[in-house]
Design a protein around this motif. Structure first.
Motif, short mmCIF file in Angstrom:
data_model
loop_
_atom_site.label_atom_id
_atom_site.label_comp_id
_atom_site.label_asym_id
_atom_site.label_seq_id
_atom_site.Cartn_x
_atom_site.Cartn_y
_atom_site.Cartn_z
N GLU A 53 0.84 -1.21 0.00
CA GLU A 53 0.00 0.00 0.00
C GLU A 53 0.87 1.26 0.00
N GLU A 54 1.93 1.21 0.80
CA GLU A 54 2.84 2.37 0.85
C GLU A 54 3.46 2.64 -0.51
N ALA A 55 3.90 1.53 -1.17
CA ALA A 55 4.55 1.68 -2.47
C ALA A 55 3.55 2.22 -3.50
N ARG A 56 2.34 1.69 -3.49
CA ARG A 56 1.31 2.12 -4.44
C ARG A 56 0.96 3.59 -4.19
N TYR A 57 0.88 3.96 -2.90
CA TYR A 57 0.55 5.36 -2.56
C TYR A 57 1.66 6.29 -3.07
N GLY A 58 2.90 5.85 -2.95
CA GLY A 58 4.03 6.64 -3.46
C GLY A 58 3.92 6.82 -4.97
N GLU A 59 3.54 5.75 -5.66
CA GLU A 59 3.43 5.83 -7.14
C GLU A 59 2.36 6.84 -7.57
N VAL A 60 1.19 6.77 -6.93
CA VAL A 60 0.12 7.68 -7.37
C VAL A 60 0.44 9.13 -7.00
N GLN A 61 1.15 9.32 -5.90
CA GLN A 61 1.58 10.70 -5.57
C GLN A 61 2.53 11.22 -6.65
N ALA A 62 3.44 10.33 -7.11
CA ALA A 62 4.40 10.76 -8.13
C ALA A 62 3.65 11.15 -9.40
N GLN A 63 2.63 10.37 -9.78
CA GLN A 63 1.84 10.71 -10.98
C GLN A 63 1.11 12.03 -10.78
#
Ligand SMILES: C[S@@+](CC[C@H](N)C(=O)[O-])C[C@H]1O[C@@H](n2cnc3c(N)ncnc32)[C@H](O)[C@@H]1O
Length: 282
Positions: A53-63
């Protein structure tokens, strides 16, 4: 990491990237990643996020930090209380476009079975909101973009309105030249001029379809033919109802000033900005 810490760090990251409403965006993205509603975020601030979840949250923030609208990540936008699927093939429905829907509903009071066409339907939001609201209406929806129609049709099916709205690919009203006597031609056309491109938000310029936003040098390349073809398609006393750009009032009223139109109304939005123009055919 706890949910509240992840949210706080996302707010900092989005703020640093100049994303407007960073708290709201951080929450929307968290709701999307966890598949929860806002109440959950406030009820479980200490919930530990999994690594995934942390990794996915980081990805969407980057987008999101690149300016990509969150709706293109979550795939949804609400309009007129209905849920619409959106992709980068369609403009994200805007709350201010609800003024256009309201104007049509108001004008349709005395017409129990109005025949309506929505030109430039995109996600289908206007056509489907009207079909949902006006149960007796016969609704057509046109778009020049095949990709947009591939989003609009499933939206109709999801809202169980597919038998009420006919989708047609074409340039303005050319593909419906055989269908006459519309009570309403409605449209939120592309209306930004190339010469105003620098006044448009970067996220709109970079991510929303060009064909949905821009329309020639002065923003009138679709509105011009629309005014002419709508006059052909409408029955006498039928209405053309269009959303317009904030600085277009005079140019559009001018196009409608010929003797072919009986009455021209300009409807302001809640901020007093001219937002909708309605003209009745003589
Ligand atoms: C501003 S968007 C509006 C989308 C949707 N109706 C809404 O309000 O969110 C304009 C739409 O017009 C379509 N469009 C652009 N030029 C067109 C044309 N010449 N004929 C028909 N549709 C056109 C675009 O593909 C886009 O879907």
């Amino acid at each position: 990491m706890q949910l509240k810490q992840a949210l706080a760090s996302a707010v900092d990251r989005l703020e640093a990237a100049d994303v407007g409403s960073p708290r709201l965006n951080a929450e929307v993205l968290m709701m999307f990643v966890l598949g929860v509603n806002r109440a959950y975020l406030y009820a479980h601030p200490e919930r530990e996020l999994t690594e995934e979840e942390e990794a996915r949250y980081g990805e969407v923030q980057a987008q999101r930090a690149t300016g990509m609208p969150s709706q293109y990540m979550t795939g949804h936008q609400e309009f007129w209380g209905l849920d619409f699927v959106v992709t980068p093939a369609v403009l994200i429905p805007r709350p201010e476009t609800e003024h256009l829907v309201e104007t049509v509903i108001e004008l349709a009071r005395e017409t129990p079975r109005p025949k309506i066409v929505d030109v430039g339907t995109g996600s289908g939001c206007i056509a489907l909101a009207l079909a949902h609201e006006l149960k007796g209406a016969e609704v057509y929806a046109v778009d020049v973009s095949v990709d947009a129609l591939e989003i609009a049709r499933p939206n109709a099916a999801r809202l169980q309105l597919e038998s009420r709205v006919r989708f047609v690919q074409g340039d303005v009203l050319a593909a419906l030249a055989d269908v006459h006597d519309f009570d309403f031609v409605v449209s939120n056309p592309p209306y930004v001029g190339f010469d105003e491109a620098d006044k448009v938000q970067k996220s709109v310029r970079d991510f929303e379809p060009r064909v949905a936003v821009f329309s020639g040098e002065r923003g009138l390349d679709v509105i011009g033919p629309l005014v002419e073809q709508a006059h052909e398609a409408l029955k006498p006393s039928g209405w053309l109802v269009m959303e317009i750009g904030f600085s277009m009032r005079d140019a559009v009223v001018n196009l409608l000033s010929s003797t072919s139109w009986a009455e021209v109304r300009v409807v302001p939005d809640l901020q007093g900005i001219p937002r909708v123009v309605a003209a009745s055919k003589r």
